[in-house]
Design a protein around this motif. Structure first.
Motif, PDB file in Angstrom:
ATOM      1  N   GLY A   1       0.821  -1.213   0.000  1.00 37.85           N
ATOM      2  CA  GLY A   1       0.000   0.000   0.000  1.00 37.85           C
ATOM      3  C   GLY A   1       0.848   1.255   0.000  1.00 37.85           C
ATOM      4  N   ALA A   2       1.921   1.265   0.786  1.00 38.71           N
ATOM      5  CA  ALA A   2       2.814   2.426   0.836  1.00 38.71           C
ATOM      6  C   ALA A   2       3.536   2.621  -0.492  1.00 38.71           C
ATOM      7  CB  ALA A   2       3.814   2.261   1.987  1.00 38.71           C
ATOM      8  N   MET A   3       3.912   1.522  -1.161  1.00 42.18           N
ATOM      9  CA  MET A   3       4.524   1.645  -2.489  1.00 42.18           C
ATOM     10  C   MET A   3       3.517   2.199  -3.490  1.00 42.18           C
ATOM     11  SD  MET A   3       7.161  -1.537  -3.034  1.00 42.18           S
ATOM     12  CE  MET A   3       5.881  -2.792  -3.034  1.00 42.18           C
ATOM     13  N   GLY A   4       2.250   1.795  -3.357  1.00 44.09           N
ATOM     14  CA  GLY A   4       1.201   2.317  -4.227  1.00 44.09           C
ATOM     15  C   GLY A   4       1.032   3.817  -4.066  1.00 44.09           C
TER      16      GLY A   4
ATOM     17  N   GLN B   1      15.969  -5.953   6.626  1.00 43.08           N
ATOM     18  CA  GLN B   1      16.703  -5.991   5.366  1.00 43.08           C
ATOM     19  C   GLN B   1      15.700  -5.860   4.234  1.00 43.08           C
ATOM     20  OE1 GLN B   1      18.874  -9.613   4.746  1.00 43.08           O
ATOM     21  NE2 GLN B   1      19.461  -9.055   2.680  1.00 43.08           N
ATOM     22  N   LEU B   2      15.902  -4.871   3.376  1.00 44.22           N
ATOM     23  CA  LEU B   2      15.051  -4.664   2.203  1.00 44.22           C
ATOM     24  C   LEU B   2      15.825  -5.091   0.963  1.00 44.22           C
ATOM     25  CD1 LEU B   2      13.762  -1.064   2.953  1.00 44.22           C
ATOM     26  CD2 LEU B   2      12.501  -3.185   3.261  1.00 44.22           C
ATOM     27  N   THR B   3      15.185  -5.884   0.112  1.00 42.55           N
ATOM     28  CA  THR B   3      15.834  -6.330  -1.112  1.00 42.55           C
ATOM     29  C   THR B   3      14.864  -6.191  -2.267  1.00 42.55           C
ATOM     30  OG1 THR B   3      17.063  -7.975   0.162  1.00 42.55           O
ATOM     31  CG2 THR B   3      17.026  -8.255  -2.220  1.00 42.55           C
TER      32      THR B   3
ATOM     33  N   ALA C   1      16.108   1.573 -10.826  1.00 40.89           N
ATOM     34  CA  ALA C   1      16.359   2.770 -10.014  1.00 40.89           C
ATOM     35  C   ALA C   1      15.051   3.341  -9.469  1.00 40.89           C
ATOM     36  CB  ALA C   1      17.112   3.819 -10.825  1.00 40.89           C
ATOM     37  N   LEU C   2      14.017   3.393 -10.303  1.00 41.25           N
ATOM     38  CA  LEU C   2      12.712   3.877  -9.864  1.00 41.25           C
ATOM     39  C   LEU C   2      12.120   2.925  -8.831  1.00 41.25           C
ATOM     40  CD1 LEU C   2      10.216   5.690  -9.932  1.00 41.25           C
ATOM     41  CD2 LEU C   2       9.462   4.424 -11.970  1.00 41.25           C
ATOM     42  N   ALA C   3      12.233   1.623  -9.078  1.00 44.16           N
ATOM     43  CA  ALA C   3      11.709   0.637  -8.129  1.00 44.16           C
ATOM     44  C   ALA C   3      12.377   0.808  -6.768  1.00 44.16           C
ATOM     45  CB  ALA C   3      11.924  -0.776  -8.664  1.00 44.16           C
ATOM     46  N   GLN C   4      13.681   1.024  -6.759  1.00 36.18           N
ATOM     47  CA  GLN C   4      14.399   1.214  -5.496  1.00 36.18           C
ATOM     48  C   GLN C   4      13.909   2.467  -4.773  1.00 36.18           C
ATOM     49  OE1 GLN C   4      16.615  -1.077  -4.221  1.00 36.18           O
ATOM     50  NE2 GLN C   4      16.398   0.141  -2.373  1.00 36.18           N
ATOM     51  N   GLU C   5      13.633   3.534  -5.520  1.00 34.76           N
ATOM     52  CA  GLU C   5      13.080   4.754  -4.919  1.00 34.76           C
ATOM     53  C   GLU C   5      11.735   4.467  -4.255  1.00 34.76           C
ATOM     54  OE1 GLU C   5      12.713   8.137  -7.505  1.00 34.76           O
ATOM     55  OE2 GLU C   5      14.736   7.840  -8.315  1.00 34.76           O
ATOM     56  N   LEU C   6      10.885   3.703  -4.939  1.00 34.81           N
ATOM     57  CA  LEU C   6       9.567   3.382  -4.384  1.00 34.81           C
ATOM     58  C   LEU C   6       9.704   2.544  -3.112  1.00 34.81           C
ATOM     59  CD1 LEU C   6       7.562   2.535  -7.633  1.00 34.81           C
ATOM     60  CD2 LEU C   6       7.568   4.682  -6.343  1.00 34.81           C
ATOM     61  N   VAL C   7      10.627   1.595  -3.110  1.00 37.75           N
ATOM     62  CA  VAL C   7      10.866   0.761  -1.926  1.00 37.75           C
ATOM     63  C   VAL C   7      11.331   1.631  -0.759  1.00 37.75           C
ATOM     64  CG1 VAL C   7      12.382  -1.019  -0.967  1.00 37.75           C
ATOM     65  CG2 VAL C   7      11.279  -1.383  -3.173  1.00 37.75           C
ATOM     66  N   GLU C   8      12.274   2.517  -1.010  1.00 37.25           N
ATOM     67  CA  GLU C   8      12.797   3.365   0.065  1.00 37.25           C
ATOM     68  C   GLU C   8      11.738   4.321   0.592  1.00 37.25           C
ATOM     69  OE1 GLU C   8      16.428   5.083  -1.453  1.00 37.25           O
ATOM     70  OE2 GLU C   8      17.329   3.084  -1.698  1.00 37.25           O
ATOM     71  N   GLU C   9      10.934   4.888  -0.317  1.00 37.10           N
ATOM     72  CA  GLU C   9       9.866   5.783   0.125  1.00 37.10           C
ATOM     73  C   GLU C   9       8.819   5.020   0.928  1.00 37.10           C
ATOM     74  OE1 GLU C   9       6.636   8.868  -1.775  1.00 37.10           O
ATOM     75  OE2 GLU C   9       8.544   8.577  -2.829  1.00 37.10           O
ATOM     76  N   ALA C  10       8.486   3.812   0.473  1.00 36.23           N
ATOM     77  CA  ALA C  10       7.513   2.994   1.211  1.00 36.23           C
ATOM     78  C   ALA C  10       8.042   2.662   2.602  1.00 36.23           C
ATOM     79  CB  ALA C  10       7.204   1.713   0.435  1.00 36.23           C
ATOM     80  N   HIS C  11       9.315   2.347   2.699  1.00 32.93           N
ATOM     81  CA  HIS C  11       9.897   2.009   4.004  1.00 32.93           C
ATOM     82  C   HIS C  11       9.902   3.222   4.941  1.00 32.93           C
ATOM     83  CE1 HIS C  11      11.973  -0.462   6.832  1.00 32.93           C
ATOM     84  NE2 HIS C  11      13.077   0.246   6.793  1.00 32.93           N
ATOM     85  N   ALA C  12       9.993   4.404   4.356  1.00 28.41           N
ATOM     86  CA  ALA C  12       9.957   5.629   5.165  1.00 28.41           C
ATOM     87  C   ALA C  12       8.549   5.976   5.634  1.00 28.41           C
ATOM     88  CB  ALA C  12      10.544   6.800   4.369  1.00 28.41           C
TER      89      ALA C  12
END
Length: 146
Positions: A60-63, A134-136, A108-119
């Protein structure tokens, strides 16, 4: 500690018997048996429930992060969550791994979405600094040129 200004939802669950018991929600949508991790008894355990809740919330956060970029998550978006229950000298602890699949997105975009979701994911925020996480990014495929 952050003070909630507006409650959006309250989950209410009644649990009896601990890891050898049962849990049910006040609305009847959850009604399950609990069993200790690794046992042959029927039922699930708190670590599996936590992994399920966190991974769903993380998607949901990635969305939301994708939506801010006017993008939508692909149907194949998935998070495989693992929550370890372990013991150390000072007692029991949790540790987790989230493996994220965002097919069709540039890495690169996917990694940005993962980091933003984790935040922003409430589960990630609640565990930050409390357990190892650990995020992968495990699956993407670069977008094809238009």
């Amino acid at each position: 500690m952050t003070t909630i200004e507006k409650v959006l939802y309250t989950g209410r669950v009644h649990t009896t018997g601990g890891r050898d018991g049962s849990a049910s929600s006040d609305d009847g949508r959850l009604d399950l048996r609990l069993s200790p991790p690794g046992s042959a008894q029927p039922g699930t355990n708190p670590e599996q429930l936590f992994a399920a809740g966190w991974s769903a919330c993380f998607i949901g956060a990635m969305g939301l992060a994708a939506g801010r970029r006017k993008l939508t998550l692909p149907a194949g978006t998935a998070v495989d969550a693992e929550v370890d229950l372990g013991k150390a000298e000072d007692g029991f602890h949790l540790r987790s791994r989230l493996a994220v699949s965002l097919p069709g997105f540039d890495p690169a975009l996917a990694q940005e979405l993962v980091e933003e979701a984790h935040a922003t994911c409430p589960y990630s925020r609640a565990t930050r600094g409390n357990i190892g996480v650990q995020l992968t990014l495990v699956s993407t495929m670069a977008s094809q040129p238009a």
